[in-house]
Design a protein around this motif. Structure first.
Motif, short mmCIF file in Angstrom:
data_model
loop_
_atom_site.label_atom_id
_atom_site.label_comp_id
_atom_site.label_asym_id
_atom_site.label_seq_id
_atom_site.Cartn_x
_atom_site.Cartn_y
_atom_site.Cartn_z
N VAL A 123 10.47 6.09 -3.14
CA VAL A 123 10.55 5.39 -1.86
C VAL A 123 11.05 3.92 -1.83
N ALA A 124 10.34 3.05 -2.83
CA ALA A 124 10.45 1.83 -3.00
C ALA A 124 11.85 1.43 -3.32
N ALA A 125 12.41 2.26 -4.30
CA ALA A 125 13.94 2.33 -4.73
C ALA A 125 14.81 2.36 -3.34
N LEU A 140 17.24 5.70 -8.21
CA LEU A 140 16.01 6.50 -7.81
C LEU A 140 15.52 7.27 -8.93
N SER A 141 16.19 7.97 -9.48
CA SER A 141 15.84 8.87 -10.56
C SER A 141 14.91 7.93 -11.60
N GLY A 142 15.40 6.83 -12.03
CA GLY A 142 14.68 6.14 -12.96
C GLY A 142 13.28 5.64 -12.42
N LEU A 188 5.63 1.61 3.09
CA LEU A 188 7.06 1.48 2.80
C LEU A 188 7.85 2.17 3.73
N VAL A 189 7.87 3.51 4.20
CA VAL A 189 8.18 4.26 5.18
C VAL A 189 8.42 3.54 6.19
N LEU A 190 7.52 2.84 6.73
CA LEU A 190 7.37 2.04 8.11
C LEU A 190 8.25 0.87 7.97
N GLN A 191 8.44 0.60 6.80
CA GLN A 191 9.38 -0.70 6.42
C GLN A 191 10.75 -0.48 6.40
N HIS A 199 15.59 8.27 7.39
CA HIS A 199 15.83 9.44 7.22
C HIS A 199 16.05 10.10 5.90
N SER A 200 16.50 9.20 5.13
CA SER A 200 16.77 9.51 3.78
C SER A 200 15.15 9.42 2.91
N VAL A 201 14.49 8.83 3.24
CA VAL A 201 13.03 8.52 2.62
C VAL A 201 12.40 9.75 3.11
#
Length: 356
Positions: A123-125, A140-142, A188-191, A199-201
């Motif tokens: 999510v941070a990525a 994202l995978s890494g 992080l979702v809120l940010q 939506h992606s998150v």
């Protein structure tokens, strides 16, 4: 005394149940049928004969024929079906290993906080724009893989603090750290900077196989079979571990080393799976438990059957996710939760009735 102890371990591991060979054969056929259906069914239906024709030509090295069928089958649906099978098999295997690690048939990677760490990093990525190539890109995978390993290191250090090792301490450390990381994930979702990013998150947190591609298959295709083979080679030791540390040590098993190895393998495998599919709930919890009810608790049979069962389940679930609604695709985690929660309640009720 050693033969007596081995006999006790064998009885405790649960050798009774349906024969493993026929069960594996049935599951293998079911997996083949499910994979064929996954490639055949969709917004554009393709007859199974045409599907296998495209696959056969590709595998034999023939040039693809003109038209859309080859593109849909080989470039879109086959990688997705194979990714679903690999992730499902991996979740079945990792769930079995975690349940042996903590001696609890209702445990899964979420219990040890590993999935939470991978989710936070992924999510941070996304929020920081590091997920190159979309929601399941290489960045994202890494990040998810690094998050899983970082959480593994932290949980292991807390569980080992003061020396010694206890499953309860490991579980408590995993739950506490997992909840702590989940709080950061929610923040992080809120940010998230825009609606599409949010939506992606959220879609990734609920599990998704929509980013499947041939390059994305490489790491799970290598990791899942290797992890299964490694765990299969230690199936007897895992059986003994269920009897308790003293019994396992009496059989010549280095219990601390075995647990460390199991924790490392489950962390690496969980990181790989979360990196390519997001957070998919209940599969790692339910599949080993159901297989244990069918074939018994002997890990020599339980591990491969859990892998096959997980593969079949997730391929079928992904078909439902793609075809249930006309306008949008359901997240995989939504369907597994809708199926897994009632199943878990039923199994818990059975355990209470049996007094176990």
């Amino acid at each position: 005394m050693a033969p007596l102890r081995r006999g006790r371990a064998k009885r405790h591991s649960g050798t009774r149940g349906l024969p493993a060979g026929p069960s594996a054969l049935v599951l293998g056929v079911a997996l083949l049928v499910a994979l064929t259906a996954a490639v055949s069914w969709g917004s554009t239906s393709i007859p199974p004969g045409d599907v296998w024709g495209v696959v056969g030509r590709r595998l034999s090295g023939e040039a693809p024929r003109p038209g859309t069928d080859d593109l849909i089958v080989w470039q879109l649906r086959v990688p997705r079906a194979l990714l679903a099978a690999l992730v499902g098999a991996g979740l079945g295997v990792v769930g079995t290993a975690v349940q042996a690690l903590v001696r609890n048939p209702l445990a899964d990677p979420y219990l040890l906080g590993i999935s939470s760490g991978a989710s936070l990093a992924a999510v941070a990525a996304i929020v920081l724009g590091l997920g190159a190539g979309g929601a399941l890109g290489l960045g994202l995978s890494g990040a998810a893989f690094a998050g899983a390993l970082g959480t593994f290191t932290l949980v292991w250090a807390v569980a080992r603090r003061g020396g010694g090792f206890a499953p309860l301490r490991l579980v408590l450390a995993g739950v506490a750290i997992g909840q702590f990381l989940s709080g950061f994930t929610s923040y992080l979702v809120l940010q998230a900077g825009d609606e599409q990013q949010t939506h992606s998150v959220l879609f990734w947190l609920m599990g998704s196989l929509s980013g499947a591609s041939w390059p994305l298959l490489a790491v799970p295709a290598a990791t899942v079979p290797l992890a299964l083979l490694w765990l299969q080679a230690r199936a007897r030791a895992m059986n003994a571990l269920l009897m308790g540390d003293e019994t396992a040590a009496g059989l010549g098993i280095d219990v601390t080393r075995l647990r460390r190895e199991l924790f490392t393998v489950t962390s690496v495998l969980t990181g790989v799976l979360v990196a390519v599919s997001g957070a998919i709930a209940f599969v790692a919890l339910m599949v080993p438990h159901v297989c244990r009810l069918v074939v018994g608790g002997d890990h020599r049979r339980l591990l491969p059957l859990s892998a096959l069962s997980g593969a079949v389940l997730l391929v079928v679930v992904d078909i439902v996710c793609r075809t249930a609604l006309d306008t949008q695709e359901l997240p995989v985690g939504v369907v597994t939760s809708l199926v897994g929660a009632p199943a878990l309640l039923y199994l818990l009720d059975r355990r209470l009735e049996s007094g176990r």
